[in-house]
Scaffold this motif. Structure first.
Motif, PDB file in Angstrom:
ATOM      1  N   GLU A 124      29.879   8.927  -4.272  1.00 40.64           N
ATOM      2  CA  GLU A 124      30.138   9.233  -5.619  1.00 40.64           C
ATOM      3  C   GLU A 124      31.552   9.948  -5.421  1.00 40.64           C
ATOM      4  O   GLU A 124      32.424  10.263  -6.536  1.00 40.64           O
ATOM      5  N   LEU A 125      32.014  10.884  -4.593  1.00 38.03           N
ATOM      6  CA  LEU A 125      33.273  11.595  -4.429  1.00 38.03           C
ATOM      7  C   LEU A 125      34.489  10.340  -4.405  1.00 38.03           C
ATOM      8  O   LEU A 125      35.359  10.683  -4.958  1.00 38.03           O
ATOM      9  N   ILE A 126      34.267   9.346  -3.696  1.00 38.12           N
ATOM     10  CA  ILE A 126      35.397   8.437  -3.682  1.00 38.12           C
ATOM     11  C   ILE A 126      35.196   7.720  -4.971  1.00 38.12           C
ATOM     12  O   ILE A 126      36.433   7.142  -5.441  1.00 38.12           O
ATOM     13  N   ARG A 156      38.721  13.911   1.129  1.00 40.62           N
ATOM     14  CA  ARG A 156      38.758  14.675   2.216  1.00 40.62           C
ATOM     15  C   ARG A 156      37.393  15.439   1.878  1.00 40.62           C
ATOM     16  O   ARG A 156      36.680  15.658   3.142  1.00 40.62           O
ATOM     17  N   TRP A 157      36.899  15.618   1.135  1.00 42.03           N
ATOM     18  CA  TRP A 157      35.436  16.177   0.830  1.00 42.03           C
ATOM     19  C   TRP A 157      34.533  15.164   1.072  1.00 42.03           C
ATOM     20  O   TRP A 157      33.559  15.565   1.582  1.00 42.03           O
ATOM     21  N   ALA A 158      35.023  13.940   0.906  1.00 42.09           N
ATOM     22  CA  ALA A 158      34.096  12.770   1.427  1.00 42.09           C
ATOM     23  C   ALA A 158      33.606  12.722   2.989  1.00 42.09           C
ATOM     24  O   ALA A 158      32.910  12.214   3.185  1.00 42.09           O
ATOM     25  N   SER A 159      34.866  13.426   3.451  1.00 46.10           N
ATOM     26  CA  SER A 159      34.763  13.658   5.031  1.00 46.10           C
ATOM     27  C   SER A 159      35.688  14.545   5.428  1.00 46.10           C
ATOM     28  O   SER A 159      36.924  14.322   5.777  1.00 46.10           O
ATOM     29  N   ASN A 190      32.274  23.804   4.498  1.00 47.76           N
ATOM     30  CA  ASN A 190      32.061  22.907   3.884  1.00 47.76           C
ATOM     31  C   ASN A 190      30.498  22.303   4.121  1.00 47.76           C
ATOM     32  O   ASN A 190      30.396  21.346   3.846  1.00 47.76           O
ATOM     33  N   LYS A 191      29.640  23.329   3.921  1.00 49.13           N
ATOM     34  CA  LYS A 191      28.270  23.081   4.185  1.00 49.13           C
ATOM     35  C   LYS A 191      27.399  23.027   2.939  1.00 49.13           C
ATOM     36  O   LYS A 191      26.564  22.176   2.981  1.00 49.13           O
ATOM     37  N   ASN A 192      27.940  23.855   2.012  1.00 47.76           N
ATOM     38  CA  ASN A 192      27.048  23.641   0.598  1.00 47.76           C
ATOM     39  C   ASN A 192      28.026  24.139  -0.400  1.00 47.76           C
ATOM     40  O   ASN A 192      28.398  25.285  -0.291  1.00 47.76           O
ATOM     41  N   PRO A 193      28.381  23.225  -1.299  1.00 46.90           N
ATOM     42  CA  PRO A 193      29.201  23.677  -2.320  1.00 46.90           C
ATOM     43  C   PRO A 193      28.777  24.925  -3.302  1.00 46.90           C
ATOM     44  O   PRO A 193      29.731  25.567  -3.914  1.00 46.90           O
ATOM     45  N   GLU A 194      27.360  25.338  -3.216  1.00 46.67           N
ATOM     46  CA  GLU A 194      26.846  26.516  -3.782  1.00 46.67           C
ATOM     47  C   GLU A 194      27.725  27.902  -3.331  1.00 46.67           C
ATOM     48  O   GLU A 194      27.975  28.757  -3.719  1.00 46.67           O
ATOM     49  N   ARG A 215      34.626  19.494  -8.182  1.00 46.57           N
ATOM     50  CA  ARG A 215      33.664  20.256  -7.921  1.00 46.57           C
ATOM     51  C   ARG A 215      32.464  20.295  -8.318  1.00 46.57           C
ATOM     52  O   ARG A 215      31.367  20.276  -7.512  1.00 46.57           O
ATOM     53  N   ASP A 216      32.259  20.325  -9.991  1.00 48.25           N
ATOM     54  CA  ASP A 216      31.023  20.047 -10.236  1.00 48.25           C
ATOM     55  C   ASP A 216      30.103  18.494  -9.917  1.00 48.25           C
ATOM     56  O   ASP A 216      29.095  18.834  -9.537  1.00 48.25           O
ATOM     57  N   LEU A 217      31.194  17.592  -9.790  1.00 51.16           N
ATOM     58  CA  LEU A 217      30.439  16.485  -9.249  1.00 51.16           C
ATOM     59  C   LEU A 217      30.107  16.528  -7.909  1.00 51.16           C
ATOM     60  O   LEU A 217      28.953  16.287  -7.431  1.00 51.16           O
ATOM     61  N   ARG A 218      30.746  17.203  -7.182  1.00 52.33           N
ATOM     62  CA  ARG A 218      30.305  17.371  -5.590  1.00 52.33           C
ATOM     63  C   ARG A 218      29.020  18.351  -5.597  1.00 52.33           C
ATOM     64  O   ARG A 218      28.008  17.996  -4.719  1.00 52.33           O
ATOM     65  N   SER A 219      28.918  19.240  -6.421  1.00 53.22           N
ATOM     66  CA  SER A 219      27.949  19.926  -6.391  1.00 53.22           C
ATOM     67  C   SER A 219      26.596  19.288  -6.683  1.00 53.22           C
ATOM     68  O   SER A 219      25.377  19.319  -6.252  1.00 53.22           O
TER      69      SER A 219
END
Length: 396
Positions: free
Chosen positions: A187-189, A206-209, A102-106, A150-154
């Motif tokens: 932004e994730l929430i 979960r991606w938020a934390s 979970n370090k970098n969405p890329e 996924r796109d928003l997170r990136s």
């Protein structure tokens, strides 16, 4: 005759096995694949807290990737309802198929997708940029939402966090880095808040934390718990979230009334917090420490000017120090010019009744309180804190 009959039965079973249709198949781009295992793993996070978390998801199956990058899963999962699964790839030498990055969405090595009985999913991805390039042919509404997430997170990662990992962590920058982290998580929430589907919203939370630490986004997480509990009160993940972000597990929320803490005031004995609030328009309850570099910067650059400007207009600062050494505490107060306002400490480090009562683990932290002890705002720093105090005291 018996032997011929047996051969016929075995032949039919063999042909059925060979012709069994894959419920999940795909193609991986193997460019830059030298460091990656030619395997794809299917991981099932059985609980909400297992989503996006390493080493806890149940490994259900694996599939070999051939020289052309193709793979197939033919053994259908035995689920009778919609479930979230994680498709995972691993680097050479990794012992655990359920390690999730979970370090970098890329470059993160997994993608969550929703499976329902009867699905036939076809996917593609670049093995070295798995999450960011993952695609699903004709995705369901739930899986389309996950792709959008996924796109928003990136995008949010690039906007708020990219490059911070290699920063020097200068004192002046630490609070700005924390603000960037907050904006990324918000932004994730916000996505979860707008979502109509439960599972994509849960992945967003979960991606938020991934560490399930919601202390700094307590109000946002609590609001999400209330939303999904009203929509899916019987879902196990909804119940888990409600327990995780209950008011008993979160710091005091904005809008709540702070407990009437008894504070050991420096050189003045113990005083109840409500006594300090009396007759004041606005009180900043500031949680700091002499060893906390961002706290010290804030003392000098933000709190001293605010005190000088507003202390005669009903503004008070009540600073609680997480201190073990009285000498270090006193030295920091004098050096920062913080002797102007009230100070308290149990001189027990970070293991004290103050932190336990407010359910705090992280500093710097602060609460802006009115005369009744209602939390008006919290964890504002720098210009945000200046703006709030200016606006509130100008328009109380």
């Amino acid at each position: 005759m018996k032997n011929l009959f047996l051969v016929s039965i075995l032949s039919v079973l063999f042909l059925q096995s060979c012709s069994q249709e894959a419920w999940l198949s795909g193609t991986l781009n193997l460019k830059e694949a030298d460091d990656w295992k030619p395997m794809v793993y299917l991981v099932y996070p059985e609980k909400f807290e297992a989503v996006a978390q390493s080493f806890v998801g149940k490994v259900l199956d694996s599939a070999q990737v051939d020289e052309h990058g193709r793979f197939e899963f033919k053994n259908k999962p035995g689920f009778q309802e919609h479930v979230l699964l994680e498709i995972v790839v691993q680097k050479m030498g990794e012992k655990y198929p359920n390690r999730l990055l979970n370090k970098n969405p890329e470059t993160d090595n997994y993608f969550p997708l929703v499976y329902k009985p009867g699905d036939h999913l076809v996917v593609e991805a670049d093995i070295a940029h798995f999450q960011s390039t993952f695609s699903i042919m004709e995705p369901s509404q739930k899986n389309m939402a996950l792709l959008e997430l996924r796109d928003l997170r990136s995008t949010a990662f690039k906007k708020h966090l990219e490059g911070q990992q290699d920063g020097h962590g200068d004192d002046e920058d630490l609070l700005e880095r924390e603000r960037n982290q907050y904006e990324f998580r918000k932004e994730l929430i916000d996505f979860a808040d707008m979502a109509e589907e439960l599972m994509p919203a849960m992945v967003a939370l979960r991606w938020a934390s991934p560490e399930a630490d919601y202390e700094r986004i307590a109000e946002l997480a609590y609001a999400q718990s209330r939303k999904w509990n009203s929509l899916y009160p019987e879902h196990s993940w909804t119940k888990e979230l409600a327990s995780l972000v209950s008011k008993d597990n979160l710091p005091i929320l904005i809008g709540d009334t702070i407990p009437d803490l008894q504070l050991p005031i420096k050189n003045n004995g113990a005083v109840n917090l409500m006594e300090i609030l009396k007759g004041k328009k606005l009180v900043l309850l500031d949680v700091w420490a002499s060893w906390c570099a961002p706290c010290r910067v804030e003392n000098r650059n933000i709190l001293v000017p605010l005190w000088e400007k507003y202390n005669t207009e009903g503004f008070q600062i009540m600073a609680y120090g997480l201190e073990s050494s009285e000498k270090a505490w006193n030295n920091a107060i004098e050096k920062d010019g913080a002797h102007r306002w009230l100070h308290a400490s149990h001189l027990q480090g970070d293991q004290n009744s103050f932190m336990e009562t407010l359910r705090l683990k992280t500093i710097p932290a602060n609460f802006l309180l009115n005369e009744e002890g209602v939390v008006l705002a919290k964890n504002l720093h720098g210009q945000d804190l200046i703006d709030f105090v200016n606006d509130y005291l100008a328009n109380p």
